[in-house]
Scaffold this active site. Structure first.
Site, PDB file in Angstrom:
ATOM      1  N   GLN A  21       2.240  -6.019  -3.200  1.00 50.82           N
ATOM      2  CA  GLN A  21       2.678  -6.130  -1.800  1.00 50.82           C
ATOM      3  C   GLN A  21       3.989  -5.344  -1.588  1.00 50.82           C
ATOM      4  OE1 GLN A  21       1.647  -9.454  -3.346  1.00 50.82           O
ATOM      5  NE2 GLN A  21      -0.284  -8.525  -2.822  1.00 50.82           N
ATOM      6  N   ASP A  76       0.815  -1.225   0.000  1.00 50.48           N
ATOM      7  CA  ASP A  76       0.000   0.000   0.000  1.00 50.48           C
ATOM      8  C   ASP A  76       0.849   1.276   0.000  1.00 50.48           C
ATOM      9  OD1 ASP A  76      -2.285  -1.591   0.130  1.00 50.48           O
ATOM     10  OD2 ASP A  76      -2.205  -1.645   2.319  1.00 50.48           O
ATOM     11  N   LYS A 130       2.003   2.191  -5.149  1.00 49.34           N
ATOM     12  CA  LYS A 130       2.669   1.674  -6.364  1.00 49.34           C
ATOM     13  C   LYS A 130       1.886   2.021  -7.618  1.00 49.34           C
ATOM     14  CE  LYS A 130       2.602  -2.475  -4.442  1.00 49.34           C
ATOM     15  NZ  LYS A 130       2.443  -2.214  -3.003  1.00 49.34           N
TER      16      LYS A 130
HETATM   17  P1  IMO Z   1      -0.689  -4.109  -2.329  1.00 48.68           P
HETATM   18  O1  IMO Z   1      -0.230  -4.684  -3.621  1.00 48.68           O
HETATM   19  C1  IMO Z   1      -0.820  -4.452   2.006  1.00 48.68           C
HETATM   20  C2  IMO Z   1      -0.925  -8.499   3.683  1.00 48.68           C
HETATM   21  C3  IMO Z   1      -2.177  -8.945   4.399  1.00 48.68           C
HETATM   22  C4  IMO Z   1      -1.566  -9.858   5.453  1.00 48.68           C
HETATM   23  C5  IMO Z   1      -0.431 -10.542   4.701  1.00 48.68           C
HETATM   24  C6  IMO Z   1      -0.793 -11.902   4.130  1.00 48.68           C
HETATM   25  O2  IMO Z   1      -1.954  -3.366  -2.386  1.00 48.68           O
HETATM   26  O3  IMO Z   1       0.418  -3.343  -1.682  1.00 48.68           O
HETATM   27  P2  IMO Z   1      -2.257 -12.637   2.035  1.00 48.68           P
HETATM   28  O4  IMO Z   1      -3.718 -12.420   1.755  1.00 48.68           O
HETATM   29  O5  IMO Z   1      -1.346 -12.050   1.008  1.00 48.68           O
HETATM   30  O6  IMO Z   1      -1.928 -14.055   2.345  1.00 48.68           O
HETATM   31  O7  IMO Z   1      -2.013 -11.839   3.417  1.00 48.68           O
HETATM   32  O8  IMO Z   1      -0.110  -9.656   3.623  1.00 48.68           O
HETATM   33  N1  IMO Z   1      -1.115  -8.015   2.296  1.00 48.68           N
HETATM   34  C7  IMO Z   1      -1.039  -6.737   1.938  1.00 48.68           C
HETATM   35  N2  IMO Z   1      -0.879  -5.615   2.689  1.00 48.68           N
HETATM   36  N3  IMO Z   1      -0.908  -4.361   0.673  1.00 48.68           N
HETATM   37  C8  IMO Z   1      -1.047  -5.474  -0.094  1.00 48.68           C
HETATM   38  O9  IMO Z   1      -1.002  -5.422  -1.430  1.00 48.68           O
HETATM   39  C9  IMO Z   1      -1.162  -6.721   0.539  1.00 48.68           C
HETATM   40  N4  IMO Z   1      -1.340  -7.982   0.102  1.00 48.68           N
HETATM   41  C10 IMO Z   1      -1.291  -8.766   1.189  1.00 48.68           C
HETATM   42  O10 IMO Z   1      -2.858  -7.871   4.971  1.00 48.68           O
HETATM   43  O11 IMO Z   1      -0.986  -9.093   6.477  1.00 48.68           O
HETATM   44 MG    MG Z   2      -2.911  -1.662  -1.848  1.00 46.21          MG
END
Ligand code: IMO
Ligand code: MG
Length: 422
Positions: free
Chosen positions: A222, A13, A16
């Protein structure tokens, strides 16, 4: 600038998609390499807000071709929901998205498994079935996009997996679930038919485009601290959001990536559980959450807020090979008397300056902060670095020095227009 890899440098978050969107105007191809619909990539322009989970954010410019690589875990239902939503908002997706036949499919039983496992592990996952799908992939039981294109193979593979999973779910979790874990097969086969025109050999395609010197962006999802190898394990996602994941997730040579742009927020957020040394005190954390609208775009959960952590930031620069930093949401810090940067941790009387994913340390350490004077002026109308308040400039310069990479892009509002190069 043929291949520019965009990576999340914190806990996800970071903004990106906003930077991808900003850079996409001069780009021919945008590729996702890992993760799945757990991502929530938000772009705002012309008073419209787009949240993408699976399709690369580059789709919002009409000239780009978007790729979903072999390293992505592919949720076919979400994919069509997303294309339909884009089409309804006037974004044409026809002939503009290529999906790797080697991407693994996220199936309904993976989501159920994610839910069951989450009850015990309390990782705080997005419940999008990401972990269970990657688990099946690595244990060689996964079902890939290519399998969905052959009804007989798909049926047979789903049946075999569903039988095993039903036994495991019953033994480990509960017995009140719908035991027929194959009921989605016909619906998915129909989606598979619809998907056929999108499926293409993304590996050869992308390598050809690289050799033709086309401008390519790789859209990481992520962030580094959620990386299954480098993050705060087990409070991580199940893929490699760091640079290496782009190489294996697309099948391209590492030395073809000329630029690695690390996206950092001017502060820090984390959604989901796990250690967070520079987490803010309740009051200021709440203020930043509201002002920065820090609520998950995939799950709606409030994000935990913290001060910029330069220990983790420097580690992220090192493991990703970040050449350029894009700093987002600087405006959210406008108006504060003081801004803090975490420069070290203190643990059992020791000062720690290297990031260590040992939970015992991260959970108990105290952040050591450097306090800088804040800026009262608004950064809102800045169009260049020199337009920024002097103290904001000092904050950026210090942050850059601490993480060891130059800041090349700054973003000061959610809108497409609020970004400039340094
Ligand atoms: P973007 O691309 C922030 C976090 C989840 C959890 C951990 C594992 O938007 O940056 P998962 O469902 O992947 O097995 O969850 O990862 N998480 C993210 N946090 N931004 C994301 O994606 C995330 N994708 C997964 O909250 O802590
Ligand atoms: Mg995000």
């Amino acid at each position: 600038m043929p291949v520019n890899l965009i990576v999340g440098a914190q806990w996800g978050d970071e903004g990106k998609a906003k930077i991808i969107d900003y850079l996409s105007k001069n780009i021919d191809f945008v590729a996702r390499c890992q993760g799945g619909a757990n991502a929530g990539h938000t772009v705002v322009f012309d008073n419209q807000k787009f949240i993408l989970h699976l399709i690369p954010s580059g789709i919002l410019y009409s000239h780009t071709i978007c790729l979903i690589g072999n390293g992505v875990v592919f949720d076919v239902k979400k994919f069509f929901e997303e294309t339909e939503n884009l089409n309804s908002k006037g974004i044409d997706t026809k002939g503009r998205i290529l999906v790797s036949p080697n991407a693994h499919l996220v199936l309904p039983y993976h989501k159920l498994q994610d839910e069951f496992e989450e009850e015990k592990s309390k990782i705080g996952t997005t419940k999008r079935g990401i972990g269970p799908t990657y688990t099946d992939k690595v244990s060689r039981k996964g079902i890939r996009v290519r399998d969905l294109l052959d009804a007989e193979i798909f049926r047979q593979k789903v049946r075999a997996n569903a039988q095993t999973k039903a036994k495991i779910f019953k033994a480990l979790y509960r017995n009140d679930f719908d035991e027929d874990l194959t009921s989605f097969v016909d619906e998915f086969l129909a989606l598979g038919e619809k998907l056929k025109p999108y499926v293409a050999d993304t590996i050869y395609f992308l390598n050809e485009k690289i050799n033709e010197n086309k401008n390519i962006l790789i859209e990481g999802a992520q962030g580094a601290l959620l990386d299954v190898d480098f993050g705060t394990y087990p409070f991580v996602t199940s893929s490699n959001p760091t640079s290496g994941g782009a190489v294996t997730g697309l099948g391209i040579p590492p030395w073809k990536i000329q630029k690695v742009t690390g996206i950092f927020k001017a502060y820090l957020t984390r959604v989901g559980n796990g250690p967070f040394p520079s987490e803010m005190e309740t009051e200021i954390g709440e203020k930043i959450r509201q002002k920065g609208n820090e609520f998950g775009s995939t799950t709606g959960r409030p994000r935990r807020c913290g001060w910029f952590d330069a220990v983790a930031g420097k580690f992220s620069v090192m493991i990703n090979g970040i050449t350029d930093v894009a700093l987002t949401k600087l405006d959210i810090l406008d108006g504060l008397d003081k801004v803090k940067i975490c420069v070290a941790y203190e643990f059992e009387g020791r000062k720690i300056t290297n990031f260590d994913s040992e939970l015992k340390i991260l959970e108990k350490c105290k952040p050591i902060y450097e306090e800088l004077d804040g800026w009262k002026e608004s950064t809102e109308s800045a169009k260049s670095f020199s337009d920024l308040p002097k103290n904001a400039q000092k904050f950026i310069e210090r942050l850059s020095e601490l993480v060891g990479a130059k800041v090349s892009i700054i973003s000061i509002s959610p809108d497409r227009k609020g970004t400039f190069e340094v």
